[in-house]
Scaffold this motif. Structure first.
Motif, mmCIF file in Angstrom:
data_model
loop_
_atom_site.group_PDB
_atom_site.id
_atom_site.type_symbol
_atom_site.label_atom_id
_atom_site.label_comp_id
_atom_site.label_asym_id
_atom_site.label_seq_id
_atom_site.Cartn_x
_atom_site.Cartn_y
_atom_site.Cartn_z
ATOM 1 N N LEU A 129 -6.030 4.920 -10.698
ATOM 2 C CA LEU A 129 -6.016 6.295 -10.184
ATOM 3 C C LEU A 129 -5.000 7.163 -10.902
ATOM 4 N N GLN A 130 -4.408 6.614 -11.972
ATOM 5 C CA GLN A 130 -3.432 7.348 -12.791
ATOM 6 C C GLN A 130 -2.262 7.859 -11.953
ATOM 7 N N LEU A 131 -1.798 7.003 -11.049
ATOM 8 C CA LEU A 131 -0.637 7.332 -10.230
ATOM 9 C C LEU A 131 0.603 6.767 -10.898
ATOM 10 N N ASN A 132 1.453 7.647 -11.371
ATOM 11 C CA ASN A 132 2.629 7.261 -12.140
ATOM 12 C C ASN A 132 3.681 6.626 -11.233
ATOM 13 N N PHE A 190 0.856 -1.186 0.000
ATOM 14 C CA PHE A 190 0.000 0.000 0.000
ATOM 15 C C PHE A 190 0.895 1.239 0.000
ATOM 16 N N TRP A 191 0.583 2.186 -0.881
ATOM 17 C CA TRP A 191 1.319 3.457 -0.952
ATOM 18 C C TRP A 191 0.521 4.502 -0.177
ATOM 19 N N GLN A 192 1.221 5.235 0.695
ATOM 20 C CA GLN A 192 0.550 6.285 1.444
ATOM 21 C C GLN A 192 1.513 7.425 1.736
ATOM 22 N N VAL A 193 0.938 8.575 2.068
ATOM 23 C CA VAL A 193 1.736 9.768 2.352
ATOM 24 C C VAL A 193 2.477 9.587 3.675
ATOM 25 N N ALA A 194 3.766 9.937 3.678
ATOM 26 C CA ALA A 194 4.553 9.834 4.910
ATOM 27 C C ALA A 194 4.049 10.851 5.937
ATOM 28 N N GLU A 195 4.238 10.523 7.209
ATOM 29 C CA GLU A 195 3.689 11.357 8.274
ATOM 30 C C GLU A 195 4.226 12.782 8.234
ATOM 31 N N GLN A 196 5.514 12.959 7.871
ATOM 32 C CA GLN A 196 6.138 14.276 7.894
ATOM 33 C C GLN A 196 6.011 15.016 6.568
ATOM 34 N N ALA A 197 5.325 14.395 5.562
ATOM 35 C CA ALA A 197 5.260 15.012 4.236
ATOM 36 C C ALA A 197 4.325 16.216 4.224
ATOM 37 N N LEU A 234 5.987 8.132 -8.129
ATOM 38 C CA LEU A 234 5.924 7.515 -6.809
ATOM 39 C C LEU A 234 7.305 7.140 -6.300
ATOM 40 N N ASN A 235 8.142 6.595 -7.178
ATOM 41 C CA ASN A 235 9.487 6.203 -6.757
ATOM 42 C C ASN A 235 10.340 7.416 -6.392
ATOM 43 N N LEU A 236 10.143 8.530 -7.118
ATOM 44 C CA LEU A 236 10.877 9.758 -6.785
ATOM 45 C C LEU A 236 10.424 10.302 -5.432
ATOM 46 N N LEU A 237 9.106 10.259 -5.187
ATOM 47 C CA LEU A 237 8.586 10.689 -3.887
ATOM 48 C C LEU A 237 9.087 9.787 -2.767
ATOM 49 N N LEU A 238 9.195 8.497 -3.069
ATOM 50 C CA LEU A 238 9.708 7.553 -2.080
ATOM 51 C C LEU A 238 11.145 7.881 -1.727
ATOM 52 N N GLY A 239 11.948 8.220 -2.758
ATOM 53 C CA GLY A 239 13.335 8.590 -2.511
ATOM 54 C C GLY A 239 13.474 9.852 -1.674
ATOM 55 N N LYS A 240 12.497 10.749 -1.749
ATOM 56 C CA LYS A 240 12.537 11.998 -0.978
ATOM 57 C C LYS A 240 11.925 11.825 0.417
ATOM 58 N N GLY A 241 11.393 10.632 0.679
ATOM 59 C CA GLY A 241 10.807 10.377 1.983
ATOM 60 C C GLY A 241 9.439 10.975 2.165
ATOM 61 N N LEU A 242 8.778 11.341 1.059
ATOM 62 C CA LEU A 242 7.462 11.963 1.151
ATOM 63 C C LEU A 242 6.325 10.926 1.099
ATOM 64 N N VAL A 243 6.608 9.737 0.590
ATOM 65 C CA VAL A 243 5.631 8.651 0.614
ATOM 66 C C VAL A 243 6.311 7.413 1.186
ATOM 67 N N GLU A 244 5.527 6.476 1.601
ATOM 68 C CA GLU A 244 6.078 5.230 2.120
ATOM 69 C C GLU A 244 5.211 4.054 1.667
ATOM 70 N N VAL A 245 5.835 2.894 1.630
ATOM 71 C CA VAL A 245 5.138 1.673 1.212
ATOM 72 C C VAL A 245 5.030 0.751 2.408
ATOM 73 N N LEU A 297 -2.726 10.836 -3.250
ATOM 74 C CA LEU A 297 -2.485 9.926 -2.126
ATOM 75 C C LEU A 297 -3.018 10.500 -0.818
ATOM 76 N N ALA A 298 -2.923 11.823 -0.661
ATOM 77 C CA ALA A 298 -3.396 12.456 0.570
ATOM 78 C C ALA A 298 -4.897 12.283 0.750
ATOM 79 N N GLN A 299 -5.635 12.021 -0.344
ATOM 80 C CA GLN A 299 -7.075 11.799 -0.268
ATOM 81 C C GLN A 299 -7.417 10.388 0.213
ATOM 82 N N HIS A 300 -6.393 9.532 0.359
ATOM 83 C CA HIS A 300 -6.596 8.145 0.801
ATOM 84 C C HIS A 300 -5.742 7.919 2.052
ATOM 85 N N PRO A 301 -6.241 8.318 3.214
ATOM 86 C CA PRO A 301 -5.426 8.246 4.447
ATOM 87 C C PRO A 301 -4.972 6.826 4.797
#
Length: 738
Positions: A163-166, A121-128, A170-181, A148-152
């Motif tokens: 949902l047309q989530l590229n 599951f992909w979701q927004v990181a707590e500190q993002a 997502l991988n770039l956001l993961l590298g920045k610590g803004l999302v988590e799996v 992603l923020a619309q799906h807590p």
């Protein structure tokens, strides 16, 4: 003190166990039989199953290798299943390692963890934050983060594309610590408070008697033959027996012969029960099969439905086994471990002290013999359910009649009348493709397979010639390879050709073709069957995929285009199979209010077998067939084993079998056994897939006498020098001699 020895079964044809030392810093006494270990084997690594821990090995301690890794904390093959596999390996003369490998799902054979899939599951990181400065020049990433923020609770990976989530964003956001799996762990589903999702039907007198007989043996081993005519309500008996089993806190195992019966069987069970149901067959993905297998082994699946391999599913609370269409030859495995799921299911039922029900409208002659001799309790359902009338058979003599794509004029007229009255028609032709052979009208060239002693079938839609024996494919030639002429004509009719002609004869009605070619894509079969179930007039055309198990209430006419194939075969089981097939496909007609009729086209309409089958039914045929088998000394009054060999050169296989025959004669002299050796001879189709095949048949009056010879004989064969120059296999209780 010497280290304990781990005795493992490895997926190898060698019929022996392999000794290993425990992995370093591991207490071997804590290891239980049935767990998997990763071990070195030559230059490879293999996954083996621990069979036992012993204190001594015949191999010098210095030569023993240590296992690399323990893969399980608890046995994936519990003791009851390990005991069953030991029996199967011994009876069908196969290696225990290969047998245990057959019992495991593919992912477990490959060393994957014994756990169910945990979906990411992909979701927004707590500190993002959406106003993160790193997103100032990355509008796509910011947009993905907003979605992603619309799906807590996160978005499951399978829904990302919807949902047309590229994935790149997502991988770039993961590298920045803004999302988590994260993975959502599976939580066990509690059993339902009420098992029934819909009311049960009222059983008639025969059904009630069958139900009561099986129910009386709950909790102990007993074998039942549920011999019921097509449409007699055998499935309703199964369902009510399973309901009783569920109420007692037990699990049920239901075996079906074909994958194509899975969707409708599952649908019927899910409509009736609130139970947790697992479906196991080869059309499901490897992960789906592992998930279902593990759910059953943990007791979280109340009902397991599957084809023959589902028999090896661990069921800690097994209470009932049902074998539907028990006569079907699909229950016999033809490669590797050549077990028969029906016969092995009887052994499992006996070992685990549960009742087993074998159901069929056309029981196998072996099963009938066991019922007649009292080994099985014989339960009869002679009446069709809901008062449906028995079908009427018409034997249509087509000698001297013109055939158009295998369809005679009287048959076409009968089909037209059924459609005009708003009914459905089932046309049965057990031959896929357009035509079984392509012929040159000038020189007589035939489309022979270059690798087999067989003709290649013309498939018109793909423009190919295909060998249905070895799979060889080549484009349809535009001119004769021998004489160069272009007048190439298809001879005979397959389902493609019949479909084309029926479409021309009845343009106002859909023709739904169901065979292996038309249902290759996932979901196609379900779509076609759904169209049939709507009840609108149509023509249902197909092969043996339609012959059993299906319920088509609106089908009132069944047409069998070619019933002659089993009348003159060299295989002693051919007549039995033909009779079963005719009765099974005939049973699709007249299952509701309207009466049904079956038209059988034949060049030998007055053949005694056809006359007896149509006028007296399957029971009369079976009685006579059993008498003939007894007079000829054939199963079930004798027991067979078939040694097959194949090699690139024609004489090599026969030479090996000659040596095998001499070894068998020597063994018989030592043991004093009485086993008849027939052959060796070339196989009925000598050349197949570029290999020359031969066979040696062993026949004995008793099963014990046969197996007394087989075990030492195979040990001698494995050391025979000529055995290394051929590929050979032993088939105990063969279902065909080809």
């Amino acid at each position: 003190m010497s280290s304990p020895i781990l005795r493992l079964a490895l997926p190898s044809p060698l019929r022996r166990l392999f000794d290993y030392l425990p992995p370093p810093s591991l207490v071997a006494d804590d290891l239980q039989p049935g767990i998997r270990l990763l071990v070195p084997f030559g230059r490879r690594q293999m996954v083996g199953v621990l069979v036992e821990v012993v204190s001594h090995s015949d191999i010098a301690p210095a030569k023993l290798k240590a296992a690399l890794e323990v893969l399980d904390e608890q046995p994936v093959i519990p003791q009851p299943l390990l005991r069953l596999c030991r029996f199967a390996a011994s009876y069908w003369q196969h290696s225990l390692g290969d047998t245990l490998s057959c019992a495991l799902p593919l992912l477990l054979r490959q060393g994957e963890p014994a756990r169910r899939w945990q979906e990411p599951f992909w979701q927004v990181a707590e500190q993002a934050r959406l106003d993160d400065p790193r997103l100032a020049r990355a509008p796509r990433q910011r947009q993905v983060l907003q979605v992603l923020a619309q799906h807590p609770h996160g978005v499951p990976q399978r829904l990302l594309a919807r949902l047309q989530l590229n994935r790149e964003s997502l991988n770039l956001l993961l590298g920045k610590g803004l999302v988590e799996v994260k993975t959502h762990r599976h939580t066990a589903v509690a059993p339902p408070a009420h098992w029934l999702a819909q009311p049960e039907l009222t059983l008639n007198t025969e059904q009630q008697a069958a139900f009561a007989a099986v129910q009386a043996k709950a909790g102990e081993f007993a074998a039942f033959l549920l011999d019921g005519v097509t449409g007699s309500g055998k499935t309703e008996v199964y369902l009510q027996l399973i309901h009783a089993i569920l109420q007692s806190g037990k699990q049920a195992l239901v075996l079906i012969p074909e994958i194509n019966l899975g969707p409708q069987t599952l649908s019927r069970f899910t409509c009736r029960f609130n139970a947790r149901i697992a479906l196991l067959h080869s059309a499901r993905s490897d992960q789906e099969r592992l998930d279902a297998w593990l759910a059953a082994s943990l007791g979280e699946a109340d009902i397991v439905i599957g084809t023959r391999s589902a028999l090896f599913t661990p069921l800690p609370r097994l209470g009932l086994i049902v074998i539907d269409e028990e006569h079907d030859s699909s229950y016999k495995q033809q490669e590797g471990l050549r077990y028969h799921a029906r016969d092995l299911a009887l052994v499992r039922a006996q070992q685990e002290a549960v009742p087993i029900v074998l159901g069929s409208a056309t029981p196998a002659l072996e099963t009938l013999h066991n019922a007649q001799t009292g080994r099985y309790q014989w339960l009869h359902l002679a009446q069709r359910a809901a008062g449906a009338a028995a079908v009427r058979f018409i034997r249509l003599d087509i000698k001297s009649r013109p055939l158009d794509s295998g369809i005679s004029e009287p048959l076409a007229k009968a089909i037209g009348q059924a459609l005009a009255s708003g009914q459905q028609v089932l046309v049965f032709l057990n031959r896929r493709g357009f035509a079984p052979v392509l012929c040159c009208h000038d020189c007589g060239w035939l489309s022979a397979c270059p690798r087999c002693d067989a003709r290649m079938t013309l498939h018109q839609q793909s423009g190919e010639l295909r060998c249905h024996h070895c799979g060889h494919v080549k484009p349809r030639p535009k001119q004769c390879p021998d004489c160069g002429q272009v007048d190439l004509r298809p001879l005979g009719a397959g389902t493609e050709r019949a479909e084309q002609r029926l479409g021309i004869l009845f343009p106002d009605y859909p023709v739904l073709r169901i065979d292996r070619d038309s249902t290759r894509r996932k979901g196609t079969l379900e779509q076609l069957l759904s169209r049939v179930q709507r009840g609108k007039p149509c023509i249902l055309l197909g092969t043996q995929m339609l012959a059993k198990g299906h319920h088509f209430p609106r089908v009132t006419l069944v047409a069998i285009l070619d019933a002659d194939s089993g009348l003159f075969s060299a295989d002693f089981r051919a007549a039995e199979r033909m009779a079963q097939q005719i009765v099974q496909v005939a049973g699709r007609a007249g299952r509701a209010d309207a009466p049904g009729q079956v038209i059988i086209q034949s060049h030998f309409a007055d053949h005694p077998l056809l006359v007896q089958l149509c006028e007296q039914g399957y029971a009369a045929f079976a009685r006579q067939a059993l008498q003939e088998r007894k007079a000829a000394g054939l199963p079930p009054f004798a027991h067979l084993a078939l040694l097959r060999a194949e090699a690139p050169k024609p004489k090599r296989a026969l030479d090996f079998l000659d040596n095998a025959c001499l070894l068998a004669e020597k063994q018989q002299a030592q043991l004093g056994s009485r086993v008849e050796l027939l052959g060796p001879i070339p196989a009925p189709m000598e050349r197949r897939a570029g290999k020359y095949r031969a066979q040696l048949l062993l026949k004995a009056a008793s099963r014990r006498e046969l197996h007394r010879l087989l075990a030492p004989w195979l040990v001698a064969l494995e050391t025979e020098h000529s055995s290394r120059r051929v590929r050979w296999s032993l088939d105990v209780d063969p279902m065909d001699l080809y």
